[in-house]
Design an enzyme around this catalytic site. Structure first.
Site, short mmCIF file in Angstrom:
data_model
loop_
_atom_site.label_atom_id
_atom_site.label_comp_id
_atom_site.label_asym_id
_atom_site.label_seq_id
_atom_site.Cartn_x
_atom_site.Cartn_y
_atom_site.Cartn_z
N SER A 194 -120.02 -6.48 30.27
CA SER A 194 -121.07 -7.50 30.36
C SER A 194 -121.88 -7.30 31.64
O SER A 194 -122.98 -7.83 31.77
CB SER A 194 -120.46 -8.91 30.33
OG SER A 194 -119.42 -9.03 31.28
N LYS B 103 -109.70 -2.10 27.92
CA LYS B 103 -110.02 -2.90 26.72
C LYS B 103 -111.06 -2.14 25.91
O LYS B 103 -111.98 -1.55 26.47
CB LYS B 103 -110.55 -4.28 27.12
CG LYS B 103 -111.08 -5.10 25.93
CD LYS B 103 -111.24 -6.57 26.29
CE LYS B 103 -112.55 -6.93 26.91
NZ LYS B 103 -113.77 -6.64 26.11
N GLU C 241 -113.38 -2.38 21.97
CA GLU C 241 -113.80 -3.29 20.91
C GLU C 241 -113.54 -2.73 19.52
O GLU C 241 -113.78 -1.54 19.27
CB GLU C 241 -115.31 -3.57 21.04
CG GLU C 241 -115.69 -4.31 22.30
CD GLU C 241 -117.20 -4.57 22.42
OE1 GLU C 241 -117.95 -4.29 21.46
OE2 GLU C 241 -117.60 -5.06 23.49
N ASP D 85 -113.12 -2.59 30.85
CA ASP D 85 -113.73 -2.29 29.55
C ASP D 85 -114.10 -0.82 29.43
O ASP D 85 -114.71 -0.26 30.36
CB ASP D 85 -115.04 -3.10 29.40
CG ASP D 85 -114.88 -4.34 28.55
OD1 ASP D 85 -113.91 -4.43 27.79
OD2 ASP D 85 -115.75 -5.23 28.67
N GLU E 5 -113.72 -13.09 20.46
CA GLU E 5 -115.03 -13.54 20.94
C GLU E 5 -115.80 -14.23 19.82
O GLU E 5 -116.06 -13.64 18.77
CB GLU E 5 -115.83 -12.35 21.50
CG GLU E 5 -117.22 -12.78 21.99
CD GLU E 5 -117.92 -11.77 22.90
OE1 GLU E 5 -117.28 -10.79 23.35
OE2 GLU E 5 -119.12 -11.98 23.17
O1 KIV Z 1 -117.65 -7.67 28.83
C1 KIV Z 1 -117.10 -8.76 28.99
O2 KIV Z 1 -117.30 -9.46 30.00
C2 KIV Z 1 -116.18 -9.21 27.96
C3 KIV Z 1 -115.78 -10.64 27.98
C4 KIV Z 1 -116.90 -11.51 27.59
C5 KIV Z 1 -114.59 -10.89 27.14
O3 KIV Z 1 -115.80 -8.46 27.13
#
Ligand code: KIV
Length: 257
Positions: free
Chosen positions: A43, A110, A112, A81, A176
Protein backbone atom coordinates in the site's frame (compact mmCIF):
# COMPACT_ATOMS: atom_id res chain seq x y z
CA UNK A 1 7.91 -22.90 11.86
CA UNK A 2 9.83 -20.60 14.22
CA UNK A 3 8.75 -19.90 17.81
CA UNK A 4 7.63 -16.33 17.11
CA UNK A 5 5.25 -17.54 14.40
CA UNK A 6 3.95 -20.39 16.57
CA UNK A 7 3.23 -17.94 19.40
CA UNK A 8 1.41 -15.73 16.93
CA UNK A 9 -0.82 -18.62 15.81
CA UNK A 10 -1.57 -19.52 19.44
CA UNK A 11 -3.27 -16.14 19.89
CA UNK A 12 -6.25 -17.45 17.89
CA UNK A 13 -9.28 -17.81 20.17
CA UNK A 14 -7.27 -16.31 23.05
CA UNK A 15 -6.68 -12.64 22.35
CA UNK A 16 -7.39 -10.27 19.47
CA UNK A 17 -4.44 -9.77 17.14
CA UNK A 18 -3.28 -6.21 16.50
CA UNK A 19 -1.63 -5.30 13.24
CA UNK A 20 -0.68 -2.03 11.53
CA UNK A 21 1.42 -1.06 8.53
CA UNK A 22 4.76 0.75 8.64
CA UNK A 23 6.97 2.00 5.84
CA UNK A 24 9.75 3.54 7.95
CA UNK A 25 11.67 3.17 11.22
CA UNK A 26 10.13 6.05 13.20
CA UNK A 27 6.52 4.92 12.73
CA UNK A 28 7.50 1.24 13.14
CA UNK A 29 9.14 1.87 16.51
CA UNK A 30 5.98 3.54 17.86
CA UNK A 31 3.43 1.01 16.62
CA UNK A 32 5.65 -1.94 17.55
CA UNK A 33 4.76 -1.27 21.22
CA UNK A 34 1.10 -2.06 20.53
CA UNK A 35 1.19 -4.53 17.65
CA UNK A 36 1.53 -8.28 17.29
CA UNK A 37 2.35 -7.89 13.60
CA UNK A 38 3.85 -4.99 11.67
CA UNK A 39 3.22 -5.18 7.94
CA UNK A 40 5.34 -3.46 5.34
CA UNK A 41 2.42 -3.29 2.93
CA UNK A 42 2.71 -2.57 -0.76
CA UNK A 43 0.00 0.00 0.00
CA UNK A 44 3.07 2.25 0.28
CA UNK A 45 2.72 2.64 -3.50
CA UNK A 46 -0.54 4.55 -3.19
CA UNK A 47 0.04 6.05 0.26
CA UNK A 48 3.59 7.39 -0.17
CA UNK A 49 4.14 7.51 -3.92
CA UNK A 50 0.60 8.38 -5.12
CA UNK A 51 0.64 5.49 -7.59
CA UNK A 52 -2.80 4.76 -9.01
CA UNK A 53 -2.43 1.14 -7.87
CA UNK A 54 0.03 -1.09 -6.04
CA UNK A 55 1.05 -2.66 -9.38
CA UNK A 56 3.93 -0.22 -9.85
CA UNK A 57 5.59 -1.07 -6.53
CA UNK A 58 8.96 -2.76 -7.09
CA UNK A 59 10.93 -5.31 -5.11
CA UNK A 60 13.66 -2.74 -4.44
CA UNK A 61 11.13 -0.26 -3.00
CA UNK A 62 9.78 -2.94 -0.65
CA UNK A 63 13.29 -3.94 0.40
CA UNK A 64 14.49 -0.39 1.12
CA UNK A 65 11.39 0.53 3.16
CA UNK A 66 11.56 -2.81 5.00
CA UNK A 67 15.20 -2.23 5.95
CA UNK A 68 14.11 1.00 7.60
CA UNK A 69 11.13 -0.67 9.32
CA UNK A 70 13.37 -3.48 10.59
CA UNK A 71 15.30 -0.92 12.66
CA UNK A 72 12.09 0.03 14.47
CA UNK A 73 10.46 -3.36 15.01
CA UNK A 74 11.77 -5.10 18.11
CA UNK A 75 9.00 -7.38 19.35
CA UNK A 76 6.27 -7.75 16.72
CA UNK A 77 6.26 -10.17 13.84
CA UNK A 78 7.48 -8.28 10.78
CA UNK A 79 5.83 -9.27 7.51
CA UNK A 80 6.72 -7.87 4.08
CA UNK A 81 4.41 -7.82 1.07
CA UNK A 82 5.75 -9.40 -2.10
CA UNK A 83 4.92 -6.82 -4.77
CA UNK A 84 3.11 -7.40 -8.07
CA UNK A 85 4.94 -9.48 -10.69
CA UNK A 86 7.50 -10.84 -8.24
CA UNK A 87 5.84 -14.24 -7.72
CA UNK A 88 4.52 -15.27 -11.16
CA UNK A 89 5.91 -18.79 -10.75
CA UNK A 90 7.52 -20.82 -7.98
CA UNK A 91 11.10 -20.21 -9.11
CA UNK A 92 10.65 -16.43 -9.31
CA UNK A 93 8.77 -16.36 -5.99
CA UNK A 94 11.43 -18.37 -4.18
CA UNK A 95 14.29 -16.26 -5.46
CA UNK A 96 12.51 -12.97 -4.61
CA UNK A 97 11.25 -14.13 -1.21
CA UNK A 98 14.79 -15.24 -0.29
CA UNK A 99 16.08 -11.83 -1.40
CA UNK A 100 13.48 -10.00 0.74
CA UNK A 101 14.25 -12.11 3.79
CA UNK A 102 18.03 -11.97 3.51
CA UNK A 103 18.12 -8.20 2.93
CA UNK A 104 15.42 -7.14 5.41
CA UNK A 105 15.57 -9.88 8.07
CA UNK A 106 11.76 -9.94 8.14
CA UNK A 107 9.95 -12.88 9.73
CA UNK A 108 7.61 -13.68 6.87
CA UNK A 109 6.27 -12.55 3.53
CA UNK A 110 2.67 -11.99 2.38
CA UNK A 111 1.26 -12.60 -1.06
CA UNK A 112 -2.17 -12.19 -2.59
CA UNK A 113 -4.47 -14.87 -3.96
CA UNK A 114 -6.01 -18.29 -3.50
CA UNK A 115 -5.94 -21.35 -5.76
CA UNK A 116 -3.81 -19.59 -8.37
CA UNK A 117 -0.86 -19.17 -5.97
CA UNK A 118 -1.16 -22.39 -3.97
CA UNK A 119 1.74 -24.17 -5.69
CA UNK A 120 3.91 -21.09 -5.18
CA UNK A 121 3.00 -20.92 -1.48
CA UNK A 122 3.78 -24.64 -1.08
CA UNK A 123 7.20 -24.14 -2.66
CA UNK A 124 8.00 -21.22 -0.34
CA UNK A 125 6.89 -23.11 2.76
CA UNK A 126 8.84 -26.21 1.68
CA UNK A 127 11.86 -23.91 1.63
CA UNK A 128 11.19 -22.78 5.21
CA UNK A 129 9.73 -19.39 4.30
CA UNK A 130 6.78 -18.35 6.47
CA UNK A 131 3.87 -17.14 4.36
CA UNK A 132 0.82 -15.04 5.15
CA UNK A 133 -2.09 -15.31 2.71
CA UNK A 134 -4.40 -12.54 1.49
CA UNK A 135 -7.97 -13.13 0.24
CA UNK A 136 -10.97 -10.97 -0.68
CA UNK A 137 -10.11 -7.71 -2.41
CA UNK A 138 -6.68 -8.27 -3.97
CA UNK A 139 -5.30 -4.82 -4.84
CA UNK A 140 -2.52 -6.21 -7.08
CA UNK A 141 -5.04 -7.71 -9.51
CA UNK A 142 -8.35 -5.98 -8.64
CA UNK A 143 -10.44 -4.36 -11.33
CA UNK A 144 -12.73 -2.89 -8.67
CA UNK A 145 -12.62 -2.47 -4.91
CA UNK A 146 -16.15 -3.69 -4.11
CA UNK A 147 -16.42 -5.94 -1.07
CA UNK A 148 -16.30 -9.68 -1.77
CA UNK A 149 -18.68 -12.45 -0.82
CA UNK A 150 -22.08 -11.07 -1.74
CA UNK A 151 -22.84 -13.74 -4.36
CA UNK A 152 -22.98 -17.45 -3.46
CA UNK A 153 -20.47 -18.48 -6.15
CA UNK A 154 -17.94 -15.90 -4.97
CA UNK A 155 -18.44 -16.94 -1.34
CA UNK A 156 -17.73 -20.57 -2.21
CA UNK A 157 -14.51 -19.65 -4.00
CA UNK A 158 -13.22 -17.51 -1.11
CA UNK A 159 -14.12 -20.18 1.46
CA UNK A 160 -12.44 -22.86 -0.67
CA UNK A 161 -9.36 -20.65 -1.07
CA UNK A 162 -9.13 -20.10 2.68
CA UNK A 163 -8.99 -23.88 3.18
CA UNK A 164 -6.44 -24.26 0.39
CA UNK A 165 -4.25 -21.60 2.00
CA UNK A 166 -4.52 -23.33 5.36
CA UNK A 167 -3.68 -26.73 3.85
CA UNK A 168 -0.72 -25.20 2.02
CA UNK A 169 0.63 -24.09 5.41
CA UNK A 170 0.14 -20.32 5.68
CA UNK A 171 0.48 -19.14 9.29
CA UNK A 172 -2.25 -16.51 8.93
CA UNK A 173 -4.33 -14.78 6.29
CA UNK A 174 -5.59 -11.25 5.64
CA UNK A 175 -9.26 -11.00 4.70
CA UNK A 176 -9.70 -7.70 2.86
CA UNK A 177 -13.25 -6.35 2.43
CA UNK A 178 -14.84 -9.78 2.87
CA UNK A 179 -18.55 -9.80 3.75
CA UNK A 180 -19.06 -10.18 7.54
CA UNK A 181 -20.80 -13.58 7.72
CA UNK A 182 -18.29 -15.09 5.28
CA UNK A 183 -15.36 -13.69 7.31
CA UNK A 184 -16.99 -15.24 10.39
CA UNK A 185 -17.34 -18.61 8.67
CA UNK A 186 -13.73 -18.58 7.44
CA UNK A 187 -12.48 -17.58 10.90
CA UNK A 188 -14.41 -20.48 12.46
CA UNK A 189 -13.26 -22.93 9.79
CA UNK A 190 -9.51 -22.32 9.55
CA UNK A 191 -7.12 -23.02 12.42
CA UNK A 192 -4.79 -20.11 11.63
CA UNK A 193 -5.60 -16.49 12.57
CA UNK A 194 -7.59 -14.35 10.15
CA UNK A 195 -6.68 -10.66 10.09
CA UNK A 196 -9.46 -8.46 8.78
CA UNK A 197 -9.52 -5.12 7.04
CA UNK A 198 -13.11 -4.19 6.29
CA UNK A 199 -14.05 -7.79 7.11
CA UNK A 200 -15.94 -7.42 10.42
CA UNK A 201 -15.24 -7.89 14.09
CA UNK A 202 -15.43 -11.67 13.66
CA UNK A 203 -11.84 -11.95 12.40
CA UNK A 204 -9.14 -13.02 14.85
CA UNK A 205 -7.39 -9.68 14.44
CA UNK A 206 -7.51 -6.40 12.60
CA UNK A 207 -5.09 -4.50 10.38
CA UNK A 208 -5.20 -0.87 9.26
CA UNK A 209 -2.88 1.27 7.19
CA UNK A 210 -1.23 3.50 9.82
CA UNK A 211 -1.34 6.61 7.62
CA UNK A 212 -5.15 6.16 7.45
CA UNK A 213 -5.37 5.59 11.21
CA UNK A 214 -3.51 8.81 12.05
CA UNK A 215 -5.17 11.02 9.45
CA UNK A 216 -2.15 11.51 7.23
CA UNK A 217 -3.67 9.74 4.23
CA UNK A 218 -6.93 11.16 3.00
CA UNK A 219 -8.54 7.92 1.76
CA UNK A 220 -12.32 7.70 2.19
CA UNK A 221 -13.20 4.07 2.73
CA UNK A 222 -15.81 2.42 4.92
CA UNK A 223 -13.19 0.27 6.64
CA UNK A 224 -11.05 3.22 7.78
CA UNK A 225 -11.41 4.71 11.23
CA UNK A 226 -9.32 7.81 11.87
CA UNK A 227 -7.97 7.70 15.41
CA UNK A 228 -6.00 10.95 15.33
CA UNK A 229 -5.35 13.96 13.15
CA UNK A 230 -1.61 14.13 12.69
CA UNK A 231 -2.03 16.34 9.64
CA UNK A 232 -3.35 19.11 11.90
CA UNK A 233 -0.48 18.68 14.35
CA UNK A 234 2.14 18.85 11.59
CA UNK A 235 0.38 21.85 10.08
CA UNK A 236 0.25 23.65 13.44
CA UNK A 237 3.93 22.96 14.12
CA UNK A 238 5.00 24.16 10.64
CA UNK A 239 2.89 27.29 11.01
CA UNK A 240 4.37 28.11 14.45
CA UNK A 241 7.89 27.56 13.06
CA UNK A 242 7.12 29.87 10.10
CA UNK A 243 5.79 32.63 12.39
CA UNK A 244 8.79 32.35 14.73
CA UNK A 245 11.26 32.58 11.83
CA UNK A 246 9.48 35.59 10.30
CA UNK A 247 9.49 37.39 13.67
CA UNK A 248 13.12 36.39 14.36
CA UNK A 249 11.96 34.50 17.43
CA UNK A 250 13.72 31.38 16.24
CA UNK A 251 16.52 30.49 16.67
CA UNK A 252 17.14 32.05 20.06
CA UNK A 253 20.56 31.95 21.74
CA UNK A 254 19.57 28.57 23.18
CA UNK A 255 19.36 27.09 19.69
CA UNK A 256 22.44 28.87 18.28
CA UNK A 257 26.20 28.22 18.48
O1 KIV B 1 -0.59 -3.39 1.51
C1 KIV B 1 -1.17 -3.34 2.60
O2 KIV B 1 -1.02 -2.39 3.38
C2 KIV B 1 -2.04 -4.45 2.94
C3 KIV B 1 -2.99 -4.25 4.07
C4 KIV B 1 -4.05 -3.31 3.70
C5 KIV B 1 -3.53 -5.54 4.55
O3 KIV B 1 -1.99 -5.46 2.32
Amino acid sequence: MNKKILNFIKKKNKSKIISLTAYSKNIASIIDRHCDLVLVGDSLGSVLYSFSSTKKVTLDMMIEHSKSVRMGVKKSLMVVDMPHNTYRNSKEALSNAKKIISKTKCDAIKLEGGKKVIQIIKTLIKNKISVMGHLGVLPQSATNFKFKGKETAERKIILRDSKLLEDAGVFSMVLECVESSLAKEITKTVKVPTIGIGASVHCDGQVLVTDDLIGLNKIKARFVKRYSNIEKQINDAALKFKKDVIRSKFPTKKHSY
